[in-house]
Design a protein around this motif. Structure first.
Motif, PDB file in Angstrom:
ATOM      1  N   HIS A  48       0.780  -1.235   0.000  1.00  0.00           N
ATOM      2  CA  HIS A  48       0.000   0.000   0.000  1.00  0.00           C
ATOM      3  C   HIS A  48       0.817   1.293   0.000  1.00  0.00           C
ATOM      4  N   PHE A  49       2.123   1.202   0.265  1.00  0.00           N
ATOM      5  CA  PHE A  49       2.941   2.418   0.383  1.00  0.00           C
ATOM      6  C   PHE A  49       4.236   2.314  -0.418  1.00  0.00           C
ATOM      7  N   SER A  50       4.268   1.436  -1.391  1.00  0.00           N
ATOM      8  CA  SER A  50       5.486   1.189  -2.166  1.00  0.00           C
ATOM      9  C   SER A  50       6.040   2.484  -2.760  1.00  0.00           C
ATOM     10  N   GLY A  51       7.319   2.718  -2.512  1.00  0.00           N
ATOM     11  CA  GLY A  51       8.003   3.871  -3.070  1.00  0.00           C
ATOM     12  C   GLY A  51       7.774   5.178  -2.321  1.00  0.00           C
ATOM     13  N   GLU A  52       6.929   5.168  -1.307  1.00  0.00           N
ATOM     14  CA  GLU A  52       6.682   6.399  -0.557  1.00  0.00           C
ATOM     15  C   GLU A  52       7.768   6.598   0.491  1.00  0.00           C
ATOM     16  N   ARG A  53       8.126   7.850   0.691  1.00  0.00           N
ATOM     17  CA  ARG A  53       9.159   8.190   1.666  1.00  0.00           C
ATOM     18  C   ARG A  53       8.535   8.937   2.831  1.00  0.00           C
ATOM     19  N   GLY A  54       9.227   8.932   3.948  1.00  0.00           N
ATOM     20  CA  GLY A  54       8.777   9.692   5.110  1.00  0.00           C
ATOM     21  C   GLY A  54       7.615   9.066   5.854  1.00  0.00           C
ATOM     22  N   LEU A  55       7.457   7.767   5.737  1.00  0.00           N
ATOM     23  CA  LEU A  55       6.378   7.101   6.465  1.00  0.00           C
ATOM     24  C   LEU A  55       6.674   7.097   7.960  1.00  0.00           C
ATOM     25  N   VAL A  56       5.630   7.198   8.748  1.00  0.00           N
ATOM     26  CA  VAL A  56       5.753   7.090  10.199  1.00  0.00           C
ATOM     27  C   VAL A  56       5.035   5.807  10.615  1.00  0.00           C
ATOM     28  N   ILE A  57       5.760   4.957  11.298  1.00  0.00           N
ATOM     29  CA  ILE A  57       5.207   3.699  11.797  1.00  0.00           C
ATOM     30  C   ILE A  57       4.968   3.891  13.296  1.00  0.00           C
ATOM     31  N   ALA A  58       3.697   3.855  13.687  1.00  0.00           N
ATOM     32  CA  ALA A  58       3.345   4.066  15.086  1.00  0.00           C
ATOM     33  C   ALA A  58       2.922   2.750  15.718  1.00  0.00           C
ATOM     34  N   GLU A  59       3.536   2.435  16.847  1.00  0.00           N
ATOM     35  CA  GLU A  59       3.102   1.274  17.617  1.00  0.00           C
ATOM     36  C   GLU A  59       1.907   1.721  18.461  1.00  0.00           C
ATOM     37  N   ILE A  60       0.837   0.954  18.382  1.00  0.00           N
ATOM     38  CA  ILE A  60      -0.428   1.331  19.007  1.00  0.00           C
ATOM     39  C   ILE A  60      -0.715   0.462  20.223  1.00  0.00           C
ATOM     40  N   ARG A  61      -1.139   1.114  21.293  1.00  0.00           N
ATOM     41  CA  ARG A  61      -1.619   0.410  22.486  1.00  0.00           C
ATOM     42  C   ARG A  61      -3.115   0.213  22.307  1.00  0.00           C
ATOM     43  N   ALA A  62      -3.557  -0.983  22.104  1.00  0.00           N
ATOM     44  CA  ALA A  62      -4.994  -1.217  21.942  1.00  0.00           C
ATOM     45  C   ALA A  62      -5.495  -2.212  22.969  1.00  0.00           C
ATOM     46  N   GLY A  63      -4.667  -3.177  23.329  1.00  0.00           N
ATOM     47  CA  GLY A  63      -5.013  -4.135  24.364  1.00  0.00           C
ATOM     48  C   GLY A  63      -6.388  -4.760  24.195  1.00  0.00           C
ATOM     49  N   ASP A  64      -7.215  -4.575  25.195  1.00  0.00           N
ATOM     50  CA  ASP A  64      -8.546  -5.184  25.217  1.00  0.00           C
ATOM     51  C   ASP A  64      -9.634  -4.225  24.737  1.00  0.00           C
ATOM     52  N   ASP A  65      -9.268  -3.232  23.984  1.00  0.00           N
ATOM     53  CA  ASP A  65     -10.230  -2.235  23.504  1.00  0.00           C
ATOM     54  C   ASP A  65     -11.342  -2.925  22.713  1.00  0.00           C
ATOM     55  N   PRO A  66     -12.594  -2.771  23.102  1.00  0.00           N
ATOM     56  CA  PRO A  66     -13.690  -3.416  22.366  1.00  0.00           C
ATOM     57  C   PRO A  66     -13.848  -2.889  20.938  1.00  0.00           C
ATOM     58  N   ALA A  67     -13.251  -1.734  20.637  1.00  0.00           N
ATOM     59  CA  ALA A  67     -13.318  -1.177  19.285  1.00  0.00           C
ATOM     60  C   ALA A  67     -12.288  -1.818  18.355  1.00  0.00           C
ATOM     61  N   LEU A  68     -11.401  -2.670  18.890  1.00  0.00           N
ATOM     62  CA  LEU A  68     -10.409  -3.383  18.091  1.00  0.00           C
ATOM     63  C   LEU A  68     -10.961  -4.753  17.727  1.00  0.00           C
ATOM     64  N   ARG A  69     -11.049  -5.010  16.437  1.00  0.00           N
ATOM     65  CA  ARG A  69     -11.557  -6.303  15.968  1.00  0.00           C
ATOM     66  C   ARG A  69     -10.518  -6.946  15.047  1.00  0.00           C
ATOM     67  N   TRP A  70     -10.408  -8.241  15.155  1.00  0.00           N
ATOM     68  CA  TRP A  70      -9.516  -9.016  14.298  1.00  0.00           C
ATOM     69  C   TRP A  70     -10.373  -9.626  13.196  1.00  0.00           C
ATOM     70  N   GLU A  71     -10.109  -9.182  11.949  1.00  0.00           N
ATOM     71  CA  GLU A  71     -10.950  -9.599  10.838  1.00  0.00           C
ATOM     72  C   GLU A  71     -10.118 -10.128   9.686  1.00  0.00           C
TER      73      GLU A  71
END
Length: 98
Positions: A48-71
């Motif tokens: 999805h980002f091939s060849g793009e520069r300056g990307l920021v990779i953020a590690e997210i704390r989500a834990g048991d958040d009910p808004a987080l779904r594995w699909e």
């Protein structure tokens, strides 16, 4: 398990300034914020980002958040999807890739 959000530089700057991220154009289209596990991260960048520069990779704390779904997504793998805005307080760390 660590999960990550990939930001373009402008998205990250707006997120940092506002403290809240409603999503990229793709996220808004799909109705959730796309995230990746550590194992999925490089594939997501390549796809999805091939060849793009300056990307920021953020590690997210989500834990048991009910808004987080594995699909099911690419190749039948389960991907983390966040069904709420991302808050700056959700970010554990970040890495800039040039």
């Amino acid at each position: 398990m660590a999960i990550y959000k990939i930001f373009r530089a402008g998205e990250w700057a707006a997120f940092e300034a506002g403290g809240r991220f409603e999503g990229s154009a793709d996220d808004l289209r799909d109705g959730f914020i796309h995230l990746s596990t550590g194992e999925q991260l490089e594939g997501s960048i390549s796809r999805h980002f091939s060849g793009e520069r300056g990307l920021v990779i953020a590690e997210i704390r989500a834990g048991d958040d009910p808004a987080l779904r594995w699909e099911e997504s690419r190749g039948g793998a389960l991907f983390p999807h966040l069904y709420r805005p991302l808050l700056l307080a959700d970010v554990a760390s970040r890495e800039v890739r040039s």
